[in-house]
Design a protein around this motif. Sequence first.
Motif, mmCIF file in Angstrom:
data_model
loop_
_atom_site.group_PDB
_atom_site.id
_atom_site.type_symbol
_atom_site.label_atom_id
_atom_site.label_comp_id
_atom_site.label_asym_id
_atom_site.label_seq_id
_atom_site.Cartn_x
_atom_site.Cartn_y
_atom_site.Cartn_z
ATOM 1 N N THR A 83 12.188 9.615 3.302
ATOM 2 C CA THR A 83 12.389 8.725 2.160
ATOM 3 C C THR A 83 12.592 9.558 0.904
ATOM 4 N N ILE A 84 13.569 9.160 0.080
ATOM 5 C CA ILE A 84 13.826 9.889 -1.168
ATOM 6 C C ILE A 84 12.705 9.601 -2.159
ATOM 7 N N LYS A 85 12.024 10.668 -2.600
ATOM 8 C CA LYS A 85 10.955 10.528 -3.603
ATOM 9 C C LYS A 85 11.496 10.655 -5.011
ATOM 10 N N SER A 86 12.476 11.577 -5.185
ATOM 11 C CA SER A 86 13.090 11.719 -6.514
ATOM 12 C C SER A 86 14.521 12.201 -6.350
ATOM 13 N N ILE A 87 15.381 11.714 -7.232
ATOM 14 C CA ILE A 87 16.782 12.147 -7.268
ATOM 15 C C ILE A 87 17.303 11.804 -8.654
ATOM 16 N N ASN A 88 17.929 12.768 -9.339
ATOM 17 C CA ASN A 88 18.320 12.554 -10.729
ATOM 18 C C ASN A 88 19.727 13.077 -10.991
ATOM 19 N N GLU A 89 20.471 12.323 -11.797
ATOM 20 C CA GLU A 89 21.779 12.810 -12.256
ATOM 21 C C GLU A 89 21.544 13.914 -13.277
ATOM 22 N N GLY A 90 22.443 14.893 -13.282
ATOM 23 C CA GLY A 90 22.303 15.947 -14.277
ATOM 24 C C GLY A 90 23.102 17.174 -13.907
ATOM 25 N N ASP A 91 22.955 18.221 -14.739
ATOM 26 C CA ASP A 91 23.651 19.480 -14.517
ATOM 27 C C ASP A 91 22.707 20.453 -13.821
ATOM 28 N N TYR A 92 23.146 20.969 -12.667
ATOM 29 C CA TYR A 92 22.308 21.848 -11.863
ATOM 30 C C TYR A 92 23.129 23.028 -11.354
#
Length: 589
Positions: free
Chosen positions: A157-166
């Motif tokens: 299960t996905i606990k965290s996922i965020n849009e952004g620059d990586y």
Amino acid sequence: MSKGTIKKVAGPLVIAEGMRDANMFDVVRVSGQRLIGEIIEMHGDQASIQVYEETSGLGPGEPVESTGAPLSVELGPGLIGSIFDGIQRPLVDIMNATGSNLTRGVEFSSLKRDTVWHFVPSASVGDEVESGDILGTVMETEIVAHKILVPFGVAGTIKSINEGDYTITDTVAVIESADGSTIDVMMMQKWPVRRGRPYKQKLSPDMPLITGQRVIDTLFPIAKGGVAAVPGPFGSGKTVVQHQLAKWAEADIVVYIGCGERGNEMTDVLNEFPELKDPKTGHSLMQRTVLIANTSDMPVAAREASIYVGITIAEYFRDMGYSVALMADSTSRWAEALREMSGRLEEMPGEEGYPAYLGSRLAQFYERAGRVISLGKNGREGALSVIGAVSPPGGDISEPVSQATLRIVKVFWGLDANLAYRRHFPAINWLTSYSLYGDSMSGWFNGNVDEAWMATRARIMKMLHDESELEEIVKLVGMDALSAGDRLKLEAARSIREDFLHQDAFHEVDTYTPPRKQFKMMGLVLAFYDMGLEALQKGIRIDDLVKMGVREKIGRFKYIASENIEKEYQDIMHKLEREIEDLSRREEA
């Protein structure tokens, strides 16, 4: 981590002792210069290592250290548009740091660690995911959306996922597995090159890979996910055929492997590809291409690894749901590297000195092609088509590499030096070439182009074979011995050869012919033959039929732009009917 010492050096082969804890195919670092190598044989505590760099100056007693991991490639944003060597070292970065020549022991990450990519999630917190599911996308170039996949063996299960620059080593998502442990997912993953990437299901090869090259699409088509061999002697146009396929084939991604080719040929590829305009998008072809350059003067062992590196990268894009075309130029040079390493290992040689396992190694490579449903809950359809050039010495395809390849592949485009000498390009010999995909794709061609496609193709093939038999008669007893009908057949076959099969790669219109136009071109030649036969029965002389002005129009139809072909086709058909009617009236008068 297993550590040992060098016992013997024989060219690219190094024997190290004290390596009992190492495993087959482990990557090792050799000597204080930390040259990259791979274990290819184990005898007790002795490991035979093929070194991917120049070994001059190495001697017994120097240290050898195993990394404990097999030769792997880095997969992630930054692959497209890159130029790697045979073991995925970035050649442009190495050149900027060390100069024009490869420096021994140089260590560079395959993918840039400092480049920042904008990650856009397509999954959400709380979603259940499994291996192969898409977490999000990165626009790697203007035309390629790089899909970030859940790595193989990971589910939860996905606990965290965020849009952004990586960067590729930053964590973009955290997945909690069933046992409560968490896994940090980066944009980059690694995969061992000698192991094919898994998929859910392999599909039958019943869709063609349209290339726009008439002799290929019409007579000897390759399927999406199919394999083809292009054997031919020096100067017969193998490289130009592969360039045309890279440019025009219906593939989203192109992986080009220059395996042991001449440096100047590879230079041409590296110079031309960035300048070639992708006809589908108008951007540079490099924006959907990965290049692997391993020229003939580079260490021979890395040549053996290069095709595995290339096909692993290709499988990665296939798993995203893309259609990928892989060009290997040439597998003969790869087989020579295999033969050299086998000789140094003192293995029992097979035919012409090649190892006995040549055929099985070639099969392992080609069998990684295919049209598949990828892993994941909503598996995507992707295809990996492999086109391998073969360079038989003296153009003799009875040699072992060509024969082993022909036992595996289903498409054989036999390049002919005589055709090339006569400036007939592509120089694919229609009498010796074949495609075993034709029948399985007949439904697609009849349904998507014209229901008479397969019947028309069969007539064209028969006419070319009949021509070769008639040519033998002409050589023996002269043209006058032929009937008028046979002379007409020779003229129609000549039109097929010169107007249909001959294609100018550098002409802005003729370089690519869509299937519908190919069908119309075949139709015009057969219409000339059929109407000519009827005219002969009415008493019209063969010489008058041959000199008809409409024949030049038929010959120049290939230069008509695709949007005008229907109108031009009708005009030529009307002109053909009128000219034959005029000849009939003249004969009656």
